[in-house]
Scaffold this active site. Structure first.
Site, PDB file in Angstrom:
ATOM      1  N   GLY A 162     -35.553  66.000  33.180  1.00  0.00           N
ATOM      2  CA  GLY A 162     -35.354  64.626  32.743  1.00  0.00           C
ATOM      3  C   GLY A 162     -35.332  63.791  33.998  1.00  0.00           C
ATOM      4  CB  CYS A 163     -37.608  61.494  35.567  1.00  0.00           C
ATOM      5  SG  CYS A 163     -37.847  59.859  34.922  1.00  0.00           S
ATOM      6  CD  GLN A 164     -34.888  56.505  32.927  1.00  0.00           C
ATOM      7  OE1 GLN A 164     -33.859  55.850  32.866  1.00  0.00           O
ATOM      8  NE2 GLN A 164     -36.013  56.098  32.384  1.00  0.00           N
ATOM      9  CB  SER A 165     -29.718  61.284  33.182  1.00  0.00           C
ATOM     10  OG  SER A 165     -30.434  61.433  31.977  1.00  0.00           O
ATOM     11  N   GLY A 201     -37.722  59.532  29.367  1.00  0.00           N
ATOM     12  CA  GLY A 201     -37.513  60.622  30.320  1.00  0.00           C
ATOM     13  C   GLY A 201     -36.066  61.061  30.415  1.00  0.00           C
TER      14      GLY A 201
END
Lengths: 133, 410
Positions: free
Chosen positions: A49-52, A118
């Protein structure tokens, strides 16, 4: 902790009509989720997951799959709780037959589980479905 | 506060952006993700529609009227860009798909020149596009990547730069403006120092080009790359500007199409600039749209634009004092309208979620600058980035939204 059932969650969220209350409910659910000790927040338990970040470990006991999850973002944590309500301590057959997209649509949260977000939620659902296959 | 503090007519500017009329979940769209991409004025949308409805055709084939018209518009677009950045010659403007492709074209060429013992100089505030490219080029060639550090405020350390720059430096690759921090780097003086050592200089202008008056001759670098979509133009189009003497014998990177002069079954020769670096059918509509964006942008008073953006930033910095635990990441002495921040005890993604629900679009995450985030000791930040169509009310809405988010997450 005992997660509410998916039916209870659908009822609860249906009862709350303004978005702030609904998100507060998800945030509170996220806060109640026990999470994972740092010793299990390992790279191999990470779900993309790119944001968290999202971590998940699973076990199988007497034909039932159980999951422990954690996220560094509290709303993601709450959404993970919604997912666990559907999948935790269930048999493979139950997991496979559960309509997760329909469930999120009923919760009016489908935007959060869309593949274009994301946040790792979709990746976690795919991982659980893979384990149950 | 209801009106902007400059005489810049932000209302008239806003009216030209149809998307700003949108509502999300019943809230008016507050678009503060301009460092990721800017919205498009009607003039750009019209240019794209007009091209496709009136003169769509392949360029440089010349066999019929439409092709002739399309070629004229396409090549006029190149002239528009050349004038905009004050290029010495039109053929110094190479169309690319965007900044990243521009950097990669240079990297392909550098790969043939770099060897063990050479050095490439980059900065700690690099976007991945201008870091990984050089990291990999160094790995492949045995050259060494040197990274100029920043201080706690996000200023580049000039002292360290002077120490790291050496006779072995073959290339200085650095951003005009940091996408994550908003820092405006002193590119003119640093370029001069690197040129004096005989290095080539590449400026990543992705964030710099829409915030000021770029003059490539005054900067003095060898390459300046940027994207159309951060400059109110379409996505999928960008520019690699290169000094003619350098580009003329720059290694070709793609073959096929207009870049070819003659071909036999055994061999081929390459055409002249700019075509030799533009293989295949180009993004014709994109180039025309980008030129329309530049025409539109140039009609504005650039000093008023700058003052407006600074007013937005200052207003934001003032309001930030009221948010408990809020820390601005990037307080460089010279910075554009980028407000990168963290709030103690709250994950940036949660801030993004709750702002999004209120119709406020910001970016959260590592901003394609993971090593920079590690340097700053944060997992990521929330970033609001301002541009010409944003208002002081947008900034007010951001902070009202932040207060609500912080309350809900407490």
């Amino acid at each position: 902790m005992n997660l509410p059932s998916t039916e209870e969650i659908i009822d609860d969220l249906d009862f709350l009509d303004d978005w702030e209350q609904r998100y507060q409910y998800i945030i509170d659910l996220g806060k109640q989720l026990p999470g994972l000790p740092d010793t299990l927040k390992l790279e191999q338990n990470k779900v993309r997951g790119c944001q968290s970040s999202v971590w998940m470990v699973s076990e199988e006991n007497a034909g039932r799959l159980t999951f422990k999850v954690d996220s560094d973002a509290i709303i993601v944590q709450g959404l993970l709780a919604l997912v666990l309500a559907a999948y935790d301590n269930k048999t493979r057959a139950e997991i496979q037959s559960f309509d997760i997209d329909g469930y999120f649509a009923k919760l009016d949260l489908e935007r959060h589980i869309s593949p274009t977000r994301g946040n790792g939620l979709r990746a976690m659902v795919a991982k659980i479905q893979g384990l149950a296959a | 506060m209801t009106e902007t503090v400059t005489d810049f007519d932000v209302g008239a500017v806003r009216a030209q952006f149809p998307i700003l009329q949108r509502e999300l979940d019943g809230n008016p769209l507050i678009y503060l993700d301009n460092a990721a991409t800017t919205q498009k004025p009607q003039a750009v949308i019209d240019a794209l529609v007009d091209y496709y409805t009136q003169c769509n055709s392949n360029v440089h084939r010349g066999a019929h009227q439409l092709s002739d018209e399309a070629t004229k518009r396409f090549e006029n677009a190149r002239k528009t860009v050349a004038n905009f950045i004050n290029a010495a010659a039109v053929e110094e403007v190479i169309w690319t798909s965007g900044t990243t492709e521009g950097i990669n074209i240079i990297a392909k060429g550098m790969a043939q020149r770099l060897k063990a013992g050479d050095e490439v100089l980059v900065t700690q505030m690099e976007h991945h596009a201008n870091l990984v490219t050089w990291q990999q080029a160094c790995k492949a060639s045995g050259a060494q990547l040197k990274v100029v550090p920043i201080d706690e405020q996000g200023n580049l350390s000039i002292e360290a730069f002077d120490q790291l720059l050496s006779d072995r430096t073959r290339l200085l690759a650095m951003p005009h403006v940091s996408n994550a921090l908003g820092t405006v780097n002193p590119i003119v003086s640093l370029t001069a120092k690197a040129k004096a050592k005989g290095a080539l200089v590449l400026i990543d202008g992705a964030q710099g080009v829409a915030h000021g008056d770029v003059d490539v001759q005054a900067i003095g670098a060898d390459f300046y790359v940027f994207s159309g979509h951060k400059l109110f133009g379409p996505t999928g189009i960008g520019v690699l500007w290169g000094r003619k003497a350098v580009l003329e014998d720059w290694p070709i990177w793609l073959t096929g199409g207009e870049m070819i002069a003659t071909v036999t079954y055994e061999d081929a020769t390459w055409g002249a600039l700019p075509n030799r670096l533009e293989a295949g059918t180009p993004n014709i509509a994109g180039a025309i749209g980008m030129a329309a964006a530049i025409d539109w942008f140039q009609a504005l008073d650039i000093n008023a634009v700058k003052a407006h953006e600074q007013a937005l930033l200052e207003h934001a910095l003032e309001l930030a004092k009221d948010i408990p635990g809020m820390r601005i990441v990037g307080n460089a002495d010279n910075k554009i309208g980028i407000l990168s921040f963290v709030i103690e005890g709250i994950h940036p993604a949660d801030i993004g979620f709750l702002l999004d629900r209120q119709g406020i679009a910001i970016r959260t995450g590592d901003h394609c600058a993971q090593p920079l985030m590690q340097r700053l000791g944060v997992p990521g930040t929330a970033r609001a980035s301002f541009t010409i169509y944003n208002t002081l009310q947008d900034v007010d809405a951001l902070f009202k939204g932040l207060k609500k988010a912080a309350m809900m997450l407490a």
